[in-house]
Design an enzyme around this catalytic site. Sequence first.
Site, PDB file in Angstrom:
ATOM      1  N   ASP A   1       1.958  -1.557  -4.464  1.00  0.00           N
ATOM      2  CA  ASP A   1       0.623  -1.559  -4.612  1.00  0.00           C
ATOM      3  C   ASP A   1       0.115  -2.133  -5.627  1.00  0.00           C
ATOM      4  O   ASP A   1       0.770  -2.299  -6.332  1.00  0.00           O
ATOM      5  CB  ASP A   1       0.552  -0.119  -4.736  1.00  0.00           C
ATOM      6  CG  ASP A   1      -0.808   0.657  -4.020  1.00  0.00           C
ATOM      7  OD1 ASP A   1      -1.383   0.765  -4.514  1.00  0.00           O
ATOM      8  OD2 ASP A   1      -0.289   1.479  -3.005  1.00  0.00           O
TER       9      ASP A   1
ATOM     10  N   LYS B   1      -9.987  -3.674  11.963  1.00  0.00           N
ATOM     11  CA  LYS B   1      -8.669  -3.176  12.702  1.00  0.00           C
ATOM     12  C   LYS B   1      -8.559  -3.999  13.777  1.00  0.00           C
ATOM     13  O   LYS B   1      -7.518  -4.436  14.583  1.00  0.00           O
ATOM     14  CB  LYS B   1      -8.436  -1.808  12.464  1.00  0.00           C
ATOM     15  CG  LYS B   1      -8.524  -1.495  11.731  1.00  0.00           C
ATOM     16  CD  LYS B   1      -7.039  -1.813  10.680  1.00  0.00           C
ATOM     17  CE  LYS B   1      -6.707  -0.704   9.629  1.00  0.00           C
ATOM     18  NZ  LYS B   1      -5.538  -0.908   8.744  1.00  0.00           N
TER      19      LYS B   1
ATOM     20  N   TYR C   1     -14.856  -0.929   9.216  1.00  0.00           N
ATOM     21  CA  TYR C   1     -12.900  -0.490   9.504  1.00  0.00           C
ATOM     22  C   TYR C   1     -12.388  -0.928  10.871  1.00  0.00           C
ATOM     23  O   TYR C   1     -11.730  -1.522  11.371  1.00  0.00           O
ATOM     24  CB  TYR C   1     -12.391   0.570   9.034  1.00  0.00           C
ATOM     25  CG  TYR C   1     -11.895   1.563   9.404  1.00  0.00           C
ATOM     26  CD1 TYR C   1     -10.320   1.233   8.195  1.00  0.00           C
ATOM     27  CD2 TYR C   1     -11.279   2.366  10.184  1.00  0.00           C
ATOM     28  CE1 TYR C   1      -9.544   1.884   8.004  1.00  0.00           C
ATOM     29  CE2 TYR C   1      -9.813   2.816   9.905  1.00  0.00           C
ATOM     30  CZ  TYR C   1      -8.445   2.447   9.370  1.00  0.00           C
ATOM     31  OH  TYR C   1      -7.742   3.581   9.347  1.00  0.00           O
TER      32      TYR C   1
ATOM     33  N   GLY D   1       1.008  -1.249  -0.338  1.00  0.00           N
ATOM     34  CA  GLY D   1      -0.135  -0.030  -0.028  1.00  0.00           C
ATOM     35  C   GLY D   1       1.305   1.172  -0.456  1.00  0.00           C
ATOM     36  O   GLY D   1       0.211   2.677   0.230  1.00  0.00           O
TER      37      GLY D   1
ATOM     38  N   ASP E   1      -0.480  -7.267  -5.073  1.00  0.00           N
ATOM     39  CA  ASP E   1      -1.547  -7.740  -4.480  1.00  0.00           C
ATOM     40  C   ASP E   1      -1.839  -9.113  -2.862  1.00  0.00           C
ATOM     41  O   ASP E   1      -0.886  -9.225  -2.950  1.00  0.00           O
ATOM     42  CB  ASP E   1      -2.708  -8.150  -5.339  1.00  0.00           C
ATOM     43  CG  ASP E   1      -4.076  -8.434  -4.806  1.00  0.00           C
ATOM     44  OD1 ASP E   1      -4.770  -8.211  -3.920  1.00  0.00           O
ATOM     45  OD2 ASP E   1      -5.142  -9.029  -5.404  1.00  0.00           O
TER      46      ASP E   1
HETATM   47  P1  NAD Z   1      -4.585   5.010   1.271  1.00  0.00           P
HETATM   48  O1  NAD Z   1      -6.312   4.271   1.280  1.00  0.00           O
HETATM   49  O2  NAD Z   1      -3.898   6.306   1.165  1.00  0.00           O
HETATM   50  O3  NAD Z   1      -3.221   4.141   0.981  1.00  0.00           O
HETATM   51  C1  NAD Z   1      -3.721   2.550   0.366  1.00  0.00           C
HETATM   52  C2  NAD Z   1      -3.352   2.348  -0.142  1.00  0.00           C
HETATM   53  O4  NAD Z   1      -3.609   0.763  -0.045  1.00  0.00           O
HETATM   54  C3  NAD Z   1      -3.621   2.653  -2.045  1.00  0.00           C
HETATM   55  O5  NAD Z   1      -2.515   2.798  -2.229  1.00  0.00           O
HETATM   56  C4  NAD Z   1      -4.393   1.599  -2.311  1.00  0.00           C
HETATM   57  O6  NAD Z   1      -4.056   1.335  -3.594  1.00  0.00           O
HETATM   58  C5  NAD Z   1      -3.700   0.210  -1.401  1.00  0.00           C
HETATM   59  N1  NAD Z   1      -4.009  -0.963  -1.750  1.00  0.00           N
HETATM   60  C6  NAD Z   1      -4.967  -1.037  -1.600  1.00  0.00           C
HETATM   61  N2  NAD Z   1      -5.591  -2.244  -1.806  1.00  0.00           N
HETATM   62  C7  NAD Z   1      -4.708  -3.108  -1.645  1.00  0.00           C
HETATM   63  C8  NAD Z   1      -4.260  -4.477  -1.775  1.00  0.00           C
HETATM   64  N3  NAD Z   1      -4.611  -5.695  -2.028  1.00  0.00           N
HETATM   65  N4  NAD Z   1      -3.049  -5.309  -2.449  1.00  0.00           N
HETATM   66  C9  NAD Z   1      -1.710  -3.417  -2.085  1.00  0.00           C
HETATM   67  N5  NAD Z   1      -2.551  -2.404  -2.107  1.00  0.00           N
HETATM   68  C10 NAD Z   1      -3.519  -2.686  -1.938  1.00  0.00           C
HETATM   69  O7  NAD Z   1      -4.102   4.542   2.931  1.00  0.00           O
HETATM   70  P2  NAD Z   1      -3.187   5.463   4.166  1.00  0.00           P
HETATM   71  O8  NAD Z   1      -3.706   6.947   4.753  1.00  0.00           O
HETATM   72  O9  NAD Z   1      -1.817   5.634   3.560  1.00  0.00           O
HETATM   73  O10 NAD Z   1      -3.065   4.174   5.209  1.00  0.00           O
HETATM   74  C11 NAD Z   1      -2.628   3.331   5.271  1.00  0.00           C
HETATM   75  C12 NAD Z   1      -2.338   2.583   6.955  1.00  0.00           C
HETATM   76  O11 NAD Z   1      -2.595   3.253   7.930  1.00  0.00           O
HETATM   77  C13 NAD Z   1      -4.008   1.618   7.013  1.00  0.00           C
HETATM   78  O12 NAD Z   1      -3.851   0.366   6.975  1.00  0.00           O
HETATM   79  C14 NAD Z   1      -5.314   2.806   7.012  1.00  0.00           C
HETATM   80  O13 NAD Z   1      -5.977   1.947   8.203  1.00  0.00           O
HETATM   81  C15 NAD Z   1      -4.309   3.109   8.576  1.00  0.00           C
HETATM   82  N6  NAD Z   1      -3.970   4.424   8.913  1.00  0.00           N
HETATM   83  C16 NAD Z   1      -4.468   4.912   8.237  1.00  0.00           C
HETATM   84  C17 NAD Z   1      -4.958   7.026   8.585  1.00  0.00           C
HETATM   85  C18 NAD Z   1      -4.986   8.376   8.347  1.00  0.00           C
HETATM   86  O14 NAD Z   1      -5.379   9.029   9.068  1.00  0.00           O
HETATM   87  N7  NAD Z   1      -4.267   7.616   6.897  1.00  0.00           N
HETATM   88  C19 NAD Z   1      -5.532   6.510  10.347  1.00  0.00           C
HETATM   89  C20 NAD Z   1      -4.716   5.399  10.678  1.00  0.00           C
HETATM   90  C21 NAD Z   1      -5.234   3.869  10.432  1.00  0.00           C
HETATM   91  N1  SER Z   2      -8.398   8.097   9.091  1.00  0.00           N
HETATM   92  C1  SER Z   2      -8.620   7.246   9.264  1.00  0.00           C
HETATM   93  C2  SER Z   2     -10.723   7.556   8.570  1.00  0.00           C
HETATM   94  O1  SER Z   2     -10.501   8.501   8.908  1.00  0.00           O
HETATM   95  C3  SER Z   2      -8.754   7.306  10.567  1.00  0.00           C
HETATM   96  O2  SER Z   2      -8.054   5.506  10.864  1.00  0.00           O
HETATM   97  O3  SER Z   2     -10.748   6.489   8.396  1.00  0.00           O
END
Ligand code: NAD
Ligand code: SER
Length: 316
Positions: free
Chosen positions: A34, A146, A142, A10, A52
Amino acid sequence: MKNDTILVTGACGQIGSELVLSLRKIYKNVIASDLKEPSAELKESGEFIRLDALYKNGLADCVKRFNVTQIYHLAAILSATGEKNPEMAWRINMKGLRTILDVSVEAGIKKVFFPSTIAVFGPTTPKINTPQLTVMEPNTIYGISKLAGERWCDWCFQKKGLDVRSLRYPGLISYKTKAGGGTTDYAVDVFFDAVENKKYECFLKEDTILPMMYMPDAIRGTIMLMEAPAEKMSMRSGYNFSGTSFAPKDVAAEIKKTIPDFSMSYKPDSRQVIADSWPQSIDDAVAQKDWGWKPEFDLPLLTKDMIKNIEAMHLV
Ligand code: NAD
Ligand code: SER
């Protein structure tokens, strides 16, 4: 430069696109992966493969081919998108994590990072200074996925000896890559709209306080956690991880200090219900004690930095 070979799944998302670049300053080999096309910066600064995360054979081949020793498993579906498509969110979030954990155990991977979230908490959790160990009854797919993921990580540590580490990220704020499908996305979009249009329509109510963090803090904390000695880790589920907390009206007031004619209007949508189920502030005393966590950015500091960087991007 350190010798471990790191795989990031990702990697093209909001966190991955910055985390990979920071890891590449420390480690010789950081493979970004990704399903999406990478940015030029990600592609040109090191190895990128299309992978994937749900496909076990492809993942196992990649681990073998590159001699991967650590995995950061970021691929997931976030809260708002997850509520619209619960089947897909459950499949990607659970099957993805199970695949990573299984391959990690089988291949003898040294360390795994799993990003958890404040969404593991629910409406029955204490909202202010939410403790590390507390009531956890998430009511989004979600959050449920998690929380189940955290339990799988803890199980893999207890039963299989896998060194898996995790943070409960708050809403993350960044200017390099926009947020993707979360409930806290307004806190990113507002800065772009403030610079570009001087106005923003917020999808949460003005007084909805949520835990938030600026991306440089999140990246620094993630690397601190992963570099800390294993014997310091008292949590193998997810560490509470705090930056700052604010409501949309607080961001609007802060932005107005730099962009005086900025205005914010409010039109709450389905994401309001999700936000209302989450904590307002997080007690991360355990992360402070175990591996020395301390954030650097509060709302005024991150606001100045976001506006400065978005304005600079518009000048290029
Ligand atoms: P994002 O949605 O920006 O990026 C996720 C990436 O995963 C995307 O580029 C997508 O193409 C890729 N993806 C989806 N399915 C896939 C698969 N089957 N194989 C390979 N790649 C795949 O998410 P993010 O904000 O960068 O978050 C990253 C992680 O951190 C996630 O697990 C999310 O739950 C966690 N998280 C994020 C936040 C936030 O505020 N951004 C907060 C809490 C937790
Ligand atoms: N930023 C994330 C969301 O809003 C928190 O895990 O889903």
